[in-house]
Design a protein around this motif. Sequence first.
Motif, PDB file in Angstrom:
ATOM      1  N   LYS A   8       0.728  -0.910   0.062  1.00  0.00           N
ATOM      2  CA  LYS A   8      -0.360   0.096  -0.123  1.00  0.00           C
ATOM      3  C   LYS A   8       0.979   1.081   0.168  1.00  0.00           C
ATOM      4  CE  LYS A   8      -3.887   1.980   2.638  1.00  0.00           C
ATOM      5  NZ  LYS A   8      -4.763   2.123   3.705  1.00  0.00           N
ATOM      6  N   ASP A   9       1.878   0.914   0.956  1.00  0.00           N
ATOM      7  CA  ASP A   9       2.541   2.656   1.432  1.00  0.00           C
ATOM      8  C   ASP A   9       3.554   2.695  -0.832  1.00  0.00           C
ATOM      9  OD1 ASP A   9       2.117   2.603   3.501  1.00  0.00           O
ATOM     10  OD2 ASP A   9       3.853   1.664   4.637  1.00  0.00           O
ATOM     11  N   LEU A  10       3.775   1.717  -1.430  1.00  0.00           N
ATOM     12  CA  LEU A  10       4.544   2.029  -2.581  1.00  0.00           C
ATOM     13  C   LEU A  10       3.187   1.657  -4.093  1.00  0.00           C
ATOM     14  CD1 LEU A  10       7.244  -0.982  -2.091  1.00  0.00           C
ATOM     15  CD2 LEU A  10       7.607   1.655  -1.626  1.00  0.00           C
ATOM     16  N   GLY A  11       2.248   1.782  -3.484  1.00  0.00           N
ATOM     17  CA  GLY A  11       0.941   2.467  -4.002  1.00  0.00           C
ATOM     18  C   GLY A  11       1.257   1.477  -5.239  1.00  0.00           C
ATOM     19  N   LEU A  12       1.575   0.275  -4.741  1.00  0.00           N
ATOM     20  CA  LEU A  12       0.911  -1.000  -5.709  1.00  0.00           C
ATOM     21  C   LEU A  12      -0.412  -1.854  -5.850  1.00  0.00           C
ATOM     22  CD1 LEU A  12       4.291  -3.439  -4.341  1.00  0.00           C
ATOM     23  CD2 LEU A  12       3.986  -1.706  -5.975  1.00  0.00           C
ATOM     24  N   ASP A  13      -1.502  -1.741  -6.561  1.00  0.00           N
ATOM     25  CA  ASP A  13      -2.802  -2.041  -6.744  1.00  0.00           C
ATOM     26  C   ASP A  13      -2.573  -3.434  -6.780  1.00  0.00           C
ATOM     27  OD1 ASP A  13      -1.590  -1.721  -9.062  1.00  0.00           O
ATOM     28  OD2 ASP A  13      -3.956  -0.419  -9.227  1.00  0.00           O
ATOM     29  N   SER A  14      -1.348  -4.083  -7.210  1.00  0.00           N
ATOM     30  CA  SER A  14      -1.752  -5.762  -7.799  1.00  0.00           C
ATOM     31  C   SER A  14      -0.271  -6.184  -7.727  1.00  0.00           C
ATOM     32  CB  SER A  14      -2.138  -5.967  -9.175  1.00  0.00           C
ATOM     33  OG  SER A  14      -2.528  -7.078  -9.380  1.00  0.00           O
ATOM     34  N   TYR A  15      -0.300  -7.748  -7.475  1.00  0.00           N
ATOM     35  CA  TYR A  15       0.968  -7.737  -7.035  1.00  0.00           C
ATOM     36  C   TYR A  15       0.421  -9.605  -6.705  1.00  0.00           C
ATOM     37  CZ  TYR A  15      -0.265  -6.816  -2.075  1.00  0.00           C
ATOM     38  OH  TYR A  15      -0.805  -6.399  -1.089  1.00  0.00           O
ATOM     39  N   ARG A  16       1.686 -10.081  -6.834  1.00  0.00           N
ATOM     40  CA  ARG A  16       2.296 -11.528  -6.399  1.00  0.00           C
ATOM     41  C   ARG A  16       2.587 -11.297  -5.059  1.00  0.00           C
ATOM     42  NH1 ARG A  16       2.435 -15.815 -11.622  1.00  0.00           N
ATOM     43  NH2 ARG A  16       0.535 -14.465 -11.513  1.00  0.00           N
ATOM     44  N   VAL A  17       2.162 -12.600  -4.343  1.00  0.00           N
ATOM     45  CA  VAL A  17       3.387 -13.041  -3.089  1.00  0.00           C
ATOM     46  C   VAL A  17       3.735 -14.362  -3.223  1.00  0.00           C
ATOM     47  CG1 VAL A  17       2.779 -13.353  -0.814  1.00  0.00           C
ATOM     48  CG2 VAL A  17       1.312 -11.736  -1.448  1.00  0.00           C
ATOM     49  N   VAL A  18       4.741 -15.045  -3.704  1.00  0.00           N
ATOM     50  CA  VAL A  18       5.213 -16.247  -3.508  1.00  0.00           C
ATOM     51  C   VAL A  18       5.831 -16.728  -2.240  1.00  0.00           C
ATOM     52  CG1 VAL A  18       6.703 -17.413  -4.902  1.00  0.00           C
ATOM     53  CG2 VAL A  18       5.054 -16.213  -5.994  1.00  0.00           C
ATOM     54  N   SER A  19       6.247 -17.564  -1.569  1.00  0.00           N
ATOM     55  CA  SER A  19       7.317 -18.098  -0.975  1.00  0.00           C
ATOM     56  C   SER A  19       7.452 -19.652  -1.780  1.00  0.00           C
ATOM     57  CB  SER A  19       6.320 -18.129   0.591  1.00  0.00           C
ATOM     58  OG  SER A  19       7.471 -19.194   1.746  1.00  0.00           O
ATOM     59  N   ASN A  20       8.702 -19.771  -2.431  1.00  0.00           N
ATOM     60  CA  ASN A  20       9.156 -21.476  -2.459  1.00  0.00           C
ATOM     61  C   ASN A  20       9.571 -22.286  -1.577  1.00  0.00           C
ATOM     62  OD1 ASN A  20       9.320 -20.217  -5.337  1.00  0.00           O
ATOM     63  ND2 ASN A  20      10.437 -18.804  -5.389  1.00  0.00           N
ATOM     64  N   CYS A  21       9.678 -23.231  -1.514  1.00  0.00           N
ATOM     65  CA  CYS A  21       9.276 -24.101  -0.345  1.00  0.00           C
ATOM     66  C   CYS A  21       9.775 -25.366  -0.752  1.00  0.00           C
ATOM     67  CB  CYS A  21       8.064 -24.339   0.453  1.00  0.00           C
ATOM     68  SG  CYS A  21       8.433 -25.530   2.127  1.00  0.00           S
ATOM     69  N   GLY A  22      11.071 -25.829  -0.649  1.00  0.00           N
ATOM     70  CA  GLY A  22      11.933 -26.439  -0.755  1.00  0.00           C
ATOM     71  C   GLY A  22      13.023 -26.468  -2.672  1.00  0.00           C
ATOM     72  N   GLU A  23      13.641 -27.446  -2.933  1.00  0.00           N
ATOM     73  CA  GLU A  23      14.205 -27.605  -3.793  1.00  0.00           C
ATOM     74  C   GLU A  23      13.438 -28.007  -5.054  1.00  0.00           C
ATOM     75  OE1 GLU A  23      17.475 -27.225  -3.551  1.00  0.00           O
ATOM     76  OE2 GLU A  23      18.141 -27.616  -1.385  1.00  0.00           O
ATOM     77  N   GLN A  24      12.774 -28.690  -5.178  1.00  0.00           N
ATOM     78  CA  GLN A  24      12.288 -28.160  -6.178  1.00  0.00           C
ATOM     79  C   GLN A  24      11.157 -27.219  -6.758  1.00  0.00           C
ATOM     80  OE1 GLN A  24       9.580 -31.360  -6.607  1.00  0.00           O
ATOM     81  NE2 GLN A  24       9.807 -31.957  -9.189  1.00  0.00           N
ATOM     82  N   ALA A  25      10.805 -26.662  -5.618  1.00  0.00           N
ATOM     83  CA  ALA A  25       9.903 -25.368  -5.811  1.00  0.00           C
ATOM     84  C   ALA A  25      10.588 -24.530  -6.158  1.00  0.00           C
ATOM     85  CB  ALA A  25       9.188 -24.984  -5.075  1.00  0.00           C
ATOM     86  N   GLY A  26      12.068 -24.634  -5.996  1.00  0.00           N
ATOM     87  CA  GLY A  26      12.821 -23.286  -6.529  1.00  0.00           C
ATOM     88  C   GLY A  26      13.792 -22.451  -5.088  1.00  0.00           C
ATOM     89  N   GLN A  27      13.274 -23.358  -3.877  1.00  0.00           N
ATOM     90  CA  GLN A  27      13.442 -22.176  -2.931  1.00  0.00           C
ATOM     91  C   GLN A  27      15.533 -22.143  -2.774  1.00  0.00           C
ATOM     92  OE1 GLN A  27      12.368 -23.666   1.140  1.00  0.00           O
ATOM     93  NE2 GLN A  27      13.031 -22.077   1.832  1.00  0.00           N
ATOM     94  N   SER A  28      16.395 -21.405  -2.789  1.00  0.00           N
ATOM     95  CA  SER A  28      17.764 -21.479  -2.427  1.00  0.00           C
ATOM     96  C   SER A  28      17.708 -20.764  -1.538  1.00  0.00           C
ATOM     97  CB  SER A  28      18.259 -20.518  -4.252  1.00  0.00           C
ATOM     98  OG  SER A  28      17.561 -19.169  -3.768  1.00  0.00           O
ATOM     99  N   VAL A  29      17.217 -20.376  -1.017  1.00  0.00           N
ATOM    100  CA  VAL A  29      17.795 -19.364   0.471  1.00  0.00           C
ATOM    101  C   VAL A  29      17.180 -20.108   1.128  1.00  0.00           C
ATOM    102  CG1 VAL A  29      17.844 -17.400   2.033  1.00  0.00           C
ATOM    103  CG2 VAL A  29      18.953 -17.411  -0.730  1.00  0.00           C
ATOM    104  N   HIS A  30      17.266 -21.193   2.670  1.00  0.00           N
ATOM    105  CA  HIS A  30      16.803 -21.581   3.086  1.00  0.00           C
ATOM    106  C   HIS A  30      16.178 -21.111   4.803  1.00  0.00           C
ATOM    107  CE1 HIS A  30      16.706 -25.004   0.572  1.00  0.00           C
ATOM    108  NE2 HIS A  30      17.757 -24.550   0.528  1.00  0.00           N
ATOM    109  N   HIS A  31      16.010 -19.283   4.368  1.00  0.00           N
ATOM    110  CA  HIS A  31      15.530 -18.551   5.552  1.00  0.00           C
ATOM    111  C   HIS A  31      14.234 -18.278   4.838  1.00  0.00           C
ATOM    112  CE1 HIS A  31      16.519 -14.967   8.975  1.00  0.00           C
ATOM    113  NE2 HIS A  31      14.807 -15.417   8.509  1.00  0.00           N
TER     114      HIS A  31
END
Length: 112
Positions: free
Chosen positions: A73-96
Amino acid sequence: MSDCLFCKIAAGEIPSKRVYEDEVCVAFYDIDPQAPTHFLVIPRQHIASVAEVGEDNAALAGHMLAVIAKVAKDLGLDSYRVVSNCGEQAGQSVHHLHFHVLSGRDMTWPPG
Ligand code: AMP
Ligand code: ZN
Protein backbone atom coordinates in the motif's frame (compact mmCIF):
# COMPACT_ATOMS: atom_id res chain seq x y z
CA MET A 1 21.94 -19.16 12.23
CA SER A 2 25.55 -18.11 11.68
CA ASP A 3 26.01 -19.07 8.03
CA CYS A 4 22.56 -17.99 6.82
CA LEU A 5 22.50 -15.15 4.25
CA PHE A 6 19.13 -13.78 5.35
CA CYS A 7 20.03 -13.95 9.06
CA LYS A 8 23.02 -11.76 8.15
CA ILE A 9 20.83 -9.37 6.16
CA ALA A 10 18.36 -9.16 9.06
CA ALA A 11 21.25 -8.41 11.44
CA GLY A 12 22.64 -5.74 9.10
CA GLU A 13 25.89 -7.70 8.59
CA ILE A 14 25.22 -7.82 4.83
CA PRO A 15 23.82 -4.67 3.23
CA SER A 16 20.38 -4.56 1.68
CA LYS A 17 18.06 -1.89 0.37
CA ARG A 18 15.44 -1.97 3.09
CA VAL A 19 11.92 -0.84 2.45
CA TYR A 20 10.51 -1.65 5.91
CA GLU A 21 11.61 -3.14 9.22
CA ASP A 22 10.23 -3.74 12.69
CA GLU A 23 11.12 -5.90 15.67
CA VAL A 24 9.82 -9.04 13.97
CA CYS A 25 10.67 -8.79 10.28
CA VAL A 26 12.59 -6.96 7.56
CA ALA A 27 11.56 -6.15 3.98
CA PHE A 28 14.20 -5.39 1.35
CA TYR A 29 14.51 -5.29 -2.42
CA ASP A 30 15.59 -8.47 -4.19
CA ILE A 31 19.12 -8.26 -5.62
CA ASP A 32 17.94 -9.93 -8.86
CA PRO A 33 14.48 -8.46 -9.46
CA GLN A 34 12.03 -10.51 -11.51
CA ALA A 35 9.54 -7.66 -11.90
CA PRO A 36 9.72 -3.83 -11.85
CA THR A 37 9.02 -4.05 -8.11
CA HIS A 38 10.37 -7.11 -6.29
CA PHE A 39 10.96 -7.15 -2.56
CA LEU A 40 11.32 -9.88 0.06
CA VAL A 41 9.88 -10.06 3.56
CA ILE A 42 11.81 -12.17 6.08
CA PRO A 43 11.48 -12.83 9.81
CA ARG A 44 14.44 -11.80 11.99
CA GLN A 45 14.18 -15.25 13.57
CA HIS A 46 15.64 -18.11 11.54
CA ILE A 47 12.81 -20.26 10.20
CA ALA A 48 13.84 -22.45 7.25
CA SER A 49 10.66 -22.25 5.17
CA VAL A 50 6.86 -22.33 5.22
CA ALA A 51 7.24 -26.01 6.14
CA GLU A 52 8.44 -24.87 9.60
CA VAL A 53 5.44 -22.62 10.25
CA GLY A 54 3.21 -24.12 12.94
CA GLU A 55 0.76 -22.91 15.54
CA ASP A 56 3.70 -21.74 17.68
CA ASN A 57 4.83 -19.17 15.09
CA ALA A 58 1.59 -18.63 13.17
CA ALA A 59 1.28 -15.11 14.61
CA LEU A 60 4.66 -14.23 13.10
CA ALA A 61 3.58 -15.53 9.69
CA GLY A 62 0.34 -13.54 9.94
CA HIS A 63 2.32 -10.44 10.86
CA MET A 64 4.50 -10.91 7.77
CA LEU A 65 1.38 -10.95 5.59
CA ALA A 66 0.14 -7.76 7.27
CA VAL A 67 3.55 -6.17 6.56
CA ILE A 68 3.28 -7.21 2.91
CA ALA A 69 -0.10 -5.49 2.65
CA LYS A 70 1.20 -2.36 4.39
CA VAL A 71 4.38 -2.05 2.29
CA ALA A 72 2.47 -2.73 -0.93
CA LYS A 73 0.00 0.00 0.00
CA ASP A 74 2.81 2.41 0.93
CA LEU A 75 4.49 1.75 -2.44
CA GLY A 76 1.19 2.32 -4.24
CA LEU A 77 0.97 -1.23 -5.60
CA ASP A 78 -2.58 -2.10 -6.57
CA SER A 79 -1.80 -5.56 -7.95
CA TYR A 80 0.98 -7.88 -6.91
CA ARG A 81 1.91 -11.52 -6.45
CA VAL A 82 3.11 -13.06 -3.17
CA VAL A 83 5.24 -16.20 -3.51
CA SER A 84 7.13 -18.39 -1.07
CA ASN A 85 9.19 -21.16 -2.62
CA CYS A 86 9.38 -24.10 -0.23
CA GLY A 87 11.95 -26.78 -0.97
CA GLU A 88 14.40 -27.41 -3.80
CA GLN A 89 11.89 -28.50 -6.46
CA ALA A 90 9.82 -25.36 -5.90
CA GLY A 91 12.94 -23.24 -6.43
CA GLN A 92 13.93 -22.28 -2.88
CA SER A 93 17.59 -21.21 -2.91
CA VAL A 94 17.84 -19.45 0.46
CA HIS A 95 16.72 -21.61 3.35
CA HIS A 96 15.37 -18.82 5.54
CA LEU A 97 11.63 -18.14 5.25
CA HIS A 98 10.82 -15.34 2.82
CA PHE A 99 7.87 -14.06 0.89
CA HIS A 100 8.58 -12.59 -2.55
CA VAL A 101 6.34 -9.66 -3.51
CA LEU A 102 6.35 -8.99 -7.26
CA SER A 103 4.53 -6.22 -9.07
CA GLY A 104 4.53 -3.97 -12.11
CA ARG A 105 4.15 -6.38 -15.01
CA ASP A 106 1.64 -8.85 -16.41
CA MET A 107 2.02 -12.31 -14.89
CA THR A 108 1.08 -15.72 -16.12
CA TRP A 109 -0.67 -18.59 -14.39
CA PRO A 110 0.28 -21.30 -13.67
CA PRO A 111 3.79 -20.20 -12.67
CA GLY A 112 6.70 -22.05 -14.28
P1 AMP B 1 14.37 -18.23 -3.41
O1 AMP B 1 15.15 -18.65 -4.62
O2 AMP B 1 12.88 -18.35 -3.54
O3 AMP B 1 14.90 -18.91 -2.17
O4 AMP B 1 14.61 -16.68 -3.24
C1 AMP B 1 15.83 -16.14 -2.81
C2 AMP B 1 15.91 -14.76 -3.35
O5 AMP B 1 16.93 -14.06 -2.66
C3 AMP B 1 16.26 -14.67 -4.84
O6 AMP B 1 15.22 -13.99 -5.54
C4 AMP B 1 17.58 -13.87 -4.86
O7 AMP B 1 17.67 -13.00 -5.96
C5 AMP B 1 17.50 -13.14 -3.53
N1 AMP B 1 18.79 -12.74 -2.98
C6 AMP B 1 19.90 -13.48 -2.87
N2 AMP B 1 20.89 -12.78 -2.28
C7 AMP B 1 20.38 -11.56 -2.01
C8 AMP B 1 20.90 -10.37 -1.41
N3 AMP B 1 22.16 -10.31 -0.94
N4 AMP B 1 20.09 -9.29 -1.31
C9 AMP B 1 18.83 -9.34 -1.78
N5 AMP B 1 18.26 -10.44 -2.34
C10 AMP B 1 19.03 -11.53 -2.46
ZN1 ZN C 1 18.47 -17.48 8.65
